[in-house]
Structures are given as C-alpha cells and as structure tokens.
Design an enzyme around this catalytic site. Sequence first.
Site, PDB file in Angstrom:
ATOM      1  CD  GLN A  74      11.343 -67.243  11.932  1.00 58.36           C
ATOM      2  OE1 GLN A  74      12.200 -68.429  12.487  1.00 58.36           O
ATOM      3  NE2 GLN A  74      11.426 -67.098  13.767  1.00 58.36           N
ATOM      4  CG  HIS A  77      -0.129 -72.165   3.126  1.00 60.12           C
ATOM      5  ND1 HIS A  77      -1.421 -71.846   3.223  1.00 60.12           N
ATOM      6  CD2 HIS A  77      -0.345 -72.707   4.266  1.00 60.12           C
ATOM      7  CE1 HIS A  77      -1.754 -72.189   4.995  1.00 60.12           C
ATOM      8  NE2 HIS A  77      -0.860 -72.408   5.437  1.00 60.12           N
ATOM      9  CG  MET A  91      -3.682 -77.116   9.528  1.00 57.89           C
ATOM     10  SD  MET A  91      -4.441 -76.623  11.214  1.00 57.89           S
ATOM     11  CE  MET A  91      -4.554 -74.918  11.405  1.00 57.89           C
TER      12      MET A  91
END
Length: 285
Positions: free
Chosen positions: A148, A37, A30
């Site tokens: 995770q 990321h 997003m």
Amino acid sequence: MKVAKTITEVRDIVKAARGGREKVGFVPTMGALHAGHVSLIRRSVEDGCFTVVSIFVNPTQFEPGEDFENYPRPLDSDLKICEDNKVDLVFAPHAGELYGKETLTWVNVEKRTAPLCGRFRPGHFRGVATVCAKLFNIVQPDAAYFGQKDAQQAVVIKKMVADLNMPLEITVCPTVREPDGLAVSSRNKYLSSQQRKEAALLYQSLEKASRLVQQGLTDAEQIIVEVQKIIEQIGSDKSIEYISIVDAETLESIEKITGRTMVALAVKIGGTRLIDNIIIDTDAK
Ligand code: AMP
C-alpha cells in the site's frame, strides 16, 4: 531456495512446482529488501504459495536524473533475507535478459497514471506496468503481492490486470512503518540523521488528516492546509511535490471526503523523494 537468472530457468522451475502445489505467489521488487518487502513475502508464504521473488532494478521506471545508477543492489544480503523467509525461487535477471536489444511494446494504463506521482514522474508508471506485465508473463503467478505504500502503483497494476484479463489476483498489503511512523523504504538510508528525524512528520501529517475526518471535517482543501502546516515544520531543505486527497479506487481528486478516500503526499527532503499515504474510510465501522 533456487536462484534463477534466466527466463527459461524460471519457467522450468515454476512449471515443476505447479505439479506439486496449488498456488504460485509472486513478489516483484527492486531488491535492497527490508521489512516492507518481507511483509509481502510472508503473506505469500502464509497463503500457502510457492513463493517467487524478483529482484530487478528496472531501468524503464526511472526518470532521467533519478537514482537508477546509485540505487542500492545488495544481492547477497537480499538472497539471505529471501532464504530466511522461505522464498522458493528468486529471479534476479540482468536488464538484457528482460528487455533484449529493443523494446517496442509498452503498457500504458491511462488516467490512473496521470495524477499524484504521474505528474512528477511522467514515464514512471509505463515502466512499472510494462515490467510487471513482462514478469507476470514469465512467472505466471496465481497471485501477486504489492504494498500500500506505493498506492498508485497498486491501483495501476490492478487496473492493468483487469483491463488485460491477466489471470492472477492482486493482493495489496499494509504499509510497514518504522517505530516513529515513517514508511520503511530503501531510500530512507539517503537521509541525514536530522532529515530522518524530521521525516517522521510526513506520517504525523497523515494521521492528523485522519483525526480531522474522525472529528467530522469533510472539506478536502481544509484538510490539505492542515497537512501542509505539519510538513512545513520540516526545517531541512525540502519541497512538497503534492498533497492530494483522492478517491482511493480512481485516484480522482475529491472535494468532500466520503467513502474510501486516500490522502497521499510526495515530499523531497534534501535530494530524497519520499511518498506516503493513508486510507480513510468514512463508511467503515
Ligand atoms: P520496490 O522494491 O520499492 O519496488 O518495492 C517492491 C514492493 O514492496 C512494492 O509492492 C512496494 O509497494 C512494497 N513496499 C515497499 N515498501 C513497503 C512498505 N514500507 N510497506 C509495505 N510494502 C512496501
């Protein structure tokens, strides 16, 4: 690095790339990109993939009253981070491109979406599964990379891929943490400095759970009590949504810790909802 706004562009670029390279790796995000990321992007690049990153604040996964409108959208700096990390293609569509005028088809993964965050965000995983299915159909990757940190999301997407025979592999990468243990998140910046300091207690509570299991404690309820004691030390305004001990694959609650188990929690500090989890594997040597 190419930047595409439309589905047609993505399909053309990926098709051309497939001609020359073996594997297409995909990292859905997003935006408001951070070290978490980047770890997924690097993994895709290291795996030798033509690496596609999507940046899309998906409206259908936000509950009414959540931070959809205010969610950070720093597109220029996100593109720089992608470029610096050897991303090949960024897909940054507008909502209309992905959803059109009307969506009547949704992906509902049953059972796995019911516990943990699903209890507090009832429509969230339907939005996540649907947007991932759409993005997988558009990008058609060989592999997709998830963190995770959002453990339930990874379990739900794996189940969707398995149940719908989607031809891609899901790789789950470890949670990236700040030096004090707090899981890196775009939402950490909403915390005041006092809240930020105290947020480190979340991971400390999970580490405590892990230590207790190492010391031989297997009773889930007792471990939850110890985790809660640490979280209660947060002096800022907070509310605990859940502290749960579940089977890491099925997300079903367990009473005795054995095999691959997940301790997961969601705590609101001020208005900021933070989640974290740790995997404890009693079978691992
Ligand atoms: P988001 O942009 O929040 O939807 O996250 C996109 C992807 O990045 C998801 O697969 C997340 O699980 C992953 N991610 C977010 N934060 C972290 C983190 N701290 N460590 C590893 N992966 C993360």
